[in-house]
Design a protein around this motif. Structure first.
Motif: not given
Length: 122
Positions: A43-59
């Protein structure tokens, strides 16, 4: 250069938990976005989660409510707490860090960790 060292992968039964860590070192002026990706066999690499310098997150939808991303800015370290693991979470997990390097030129960097294997048995 910016180096990333990952740790915390392993073998766990379905329903179990693991905590991944990613420590950044080197010519770091600033760290902006930090993220965890994964790649399962075939499978292709996929984004699991990220966090910005300000602490905002996405999943990714597949991990919402089960995984938690966090960062310790003082230690230049990012974590991924993975709960209620499923066999489909089995993959190599990579950390990614983007920011600005030390130096007059203030060049951006985009660094990847070496990957850590997470295997969830049913």
């Amino acid at each position: 250069q910016v180096q990333l060292v990952e740790s915390g992968g392993g073998l766990v039964q379905a329903g179990g938990s693991l905590r991944l860590s990613c420590a950044a070192s080197g010519s770091i002026r600033s760290i902006n976005a930090m993220g965890w990706y994964r790649q399962a066999p075939g499978k292709q690499r996929e984004l699991v989660a990220f966090i910005t310098s300000g602490g905002s997150t996405s999943y990714a939808d597949s991990v919402k409510g089960r995984f938690t991303i966090s960062r310790d800015n003082a230690r230049n370290t990012m974590y991924l707490q993975m709960n209620s693991l499923r066999p489909e979470d089995t993959a190599v997990y990579y950390c990614n860090v983007k920011g600005i390097a030390m130096g007059i030129a203030m060049q951006p960097y985009d660094s990847w960790g070496q990957g850590t294997q997470v295997t969830v048995s049913s």
